[in-house]
Design an enzyme around this catalytic site. Structure first.
Site, short mmCIF file in Angstrom:
data_model
loop_
_atom_site.label_atom_id
_atom_site.label_comp_id
_atom_site.label_asym_id
_atom_site.label_seq_id
_atom_site.Cartn_x
_atom_site.Cartn_y
_atom_site.Cartn_z
N TYR A 136 0.66 -0.78 -0.48
CA TYR A 136 0.13 -0.09 -0.08
C TYR A 136 0.87 1.16 0.28
CZ TYR A 136 -4.53 -1.74 0.15
OH TYR A 136 -6.21 -2.18 -0.32
N LYS A 203 1.73 -14.19 5.50
CA LYS A 203 2.26 -15.50 4.94
C LYS A 203 3.13 -15.56 4.78
CE LYS A 203 0.98 -17.75 0.86
NZ LYS A 203 0.88 -19.32 1.39
N ASP A 246 -3.38 -18.21 4.23
CA ASP A 246 -4.84 -18.96 3.13
C ASP A 246 -5.85 -19.33 4.28
OD1 ASP A 246 -1.98 -19.84 3.62
OD2 ASP A 246 -1.84 -21.18 1.57
N ASP A 270 -6.86 -5.90 4.32
CA ASP A 270 -7.88 -5.40 3.44
C ASP A 270 -8.43 -6.52 2.38
OD1 ASP A 270 -8.92 -3.69 1.55
OD2 ASP A 270 -8.05 -4.35 -0.06
#
Ligand code: NAP
Length: 383
Positions: A136, A203, A246, A270
């Site tokens: 971002y 992640k 995930d 987000d």
């Protein structure tokens, strides 16, 4: 004589104007009733985004920035950002210039909301999203530009990494300092508000030195809190754990009762916000807050929903619930509670906009303005 409380607002682009028109009365009524007539809102209208570009020639004027800075708070509708080319997000820019490093997005089921889950009453999370770093930051270069070529040759010559010439590139910065202050803010909040657990969503198995480091620094910060924060959650302590992103998307659907605060780097937060909103009816009921040390801006999770512009259709509940979060932040707890209860009661009474009605059987949708008026009526009538 009641005290005047000035609140800056940005109605926003696209369907933002419909939401603002539908919400204004309920917000005003909530503060009047919540303070037993001692306080009333005076709105301070501000421009940003496409409307500002049209009227002031800039996407975000100094006057808008100064007014928000002076008041330390603002209520904001959605602003459009073009996909691909065009200008960068004014939403993101606002978070960066005011250093609004913590984004809070509650995802809470209440009676009357449609849900694809068997036990939606188990859904009650807070998504905490780091708001200033990650992809971002917008550090990226288009394929074929001078900057992209310079970057690619730096990678090749200095770092021994070869990429095809037609590659666009982006940088994902995640720093120890920004991660630690965000994690500290979240843990302090969790302790103060008696929350049960904090789960870091990352992640880090793939992006080891950005999201993996985010996880590591989060544990490091949590370790400094022992004993109120522990890694087993025994004896009433706050449980601190982590999940790979995930897996987290599956967990919130299958085992929502196991989760409380989800602590995310910017992009994960987000994605997860919209996915979790779907568990409780969708983006029409998903509020949000962007909070820094000196300023806070409250806005719904959703965007400007351009195809609904001027149709008086979309759900104003997420904007209203963002207003309730703003009242709480300003110390107007009763106004916040009144507003939230009136929204819940309106939905429980089967008065809902198209987005919720289409997930229900035998319910006709009301217009955005009608939903707003029903909320205002309930605040005025009952409390
Ligand atoms: P969006 O505006 O959030 O809308 C996506 C879909 O979500 C809508 O088409 C609608 O679904 C549903 N939706 C959103 N808000 C709703 C509401 N209040 N009531 C009922 N349904 C609602 O996302 P987008 O179309 O991807 O983005 C549009 C623009 O908004 C883009 O320029 C984007 O950059 C910007 N954006 C701004 C912000 C912000 O201001 N903070 C946040 C996100 C996106 P259905 O079509 O199924 O009815």
């Amino acid at each position: 004589m009641s005290e005047i409380i000035e609140i800056p607002y940005i109605s926003g682009d696209g369907a933002g104007e419909d939401i603002w028109n539908a919400s204004r009365e309920s917000l005003e009524e909530a503060l009047i009733k919540g303070s037993e007539g001692e306080k009333r809102i005076q709105w301070v209208p501000l421009l940003a985004g496409l409307k500002a570009l049209d009227k002031e020639g800039v996407l975000l004027s100094e006057a808008t920035i100064e007014t928000i800075k002076k008041h330390g708070v603002a209520l904001k509708g959605p602003l459009t950002t073009p996909v691909g080319g065009g200008f960068r997000s004014v939403n993101v820019y606002l978070r960066q210039i005011f250093d609004l490093y913590t984004c809070i997005r509650p995802v809470r089921y209440f009676k009357g909301l449609p849900s694809p889950l068997k036990k939606p009453e188990m859904v009650n999370f807070l998504i905490f999203r780091e708001n200033t770093e990650d992809i971002y930051r917008g550090i990226e270069w288009k394929e074929g530009t001078h900057e992209a070529r310079v970057f690619l040759s730096f990678l090749k010559e200095t770092m021994n990494v070869s990429l095809p010439e037609d590659t666009g590139v982006g940088v994902k910065p995640i720093s120890r300092g920004a991660t630690r202050r965000f994690v500290k803010w979240t843990i302090d909040y969790a302790i103060k508000n008696n929350r049960r657990s904090i789960t870091v969503v990352h992640k880090g198995n793939i992006m080891k030195f950005t999201e993996g480091a985010f996880r590591e620094w989060a544990y490091e910060m949590a370790g400094e809190y022992t004993p109120p924060v522990t890694f087993d959650g025994q004896n009433g302590t706050l449980l601190f754990n982590d999940r790979i992103a995930d897996n987290m998307f599956m967990q919130v659907i299958l085992r929502p009762e196991d989760y409380d605060i989800l602590l995310c780097p910017n992009l994960n937060g987000d994605y997860l916000s919209d996915a979790c909103a779907a568990l409780i009816g969708g983006l029409g009921v998903a509020p949000g807050a962007n909070i820094g040390d000196h300023t806070a801006i409250f806005e719904p999770t959703h965007g400007s929903a351009p195809k609904y512009t001027g149709k008086d259709m979309i759900n104003p509940a997420s904007f209203l619930l963002s207003g309730a979060m703003m009242f709480k932040h300003m110390g107007f707890d009763r106004a916040s509670d009144l507003l939230e209860r009136a929204i819940e009661e309106t939905i429980r009474d089967g008065i809902v906009t198209y987005d919720l009605a289409r997930q229900m059987v035998g319910v006709d949708p009301v217009k955005c303005s009608v939903f707003g008026a029903e909320v205002a009526r309930r605040i005025g009538r009952k409390y």
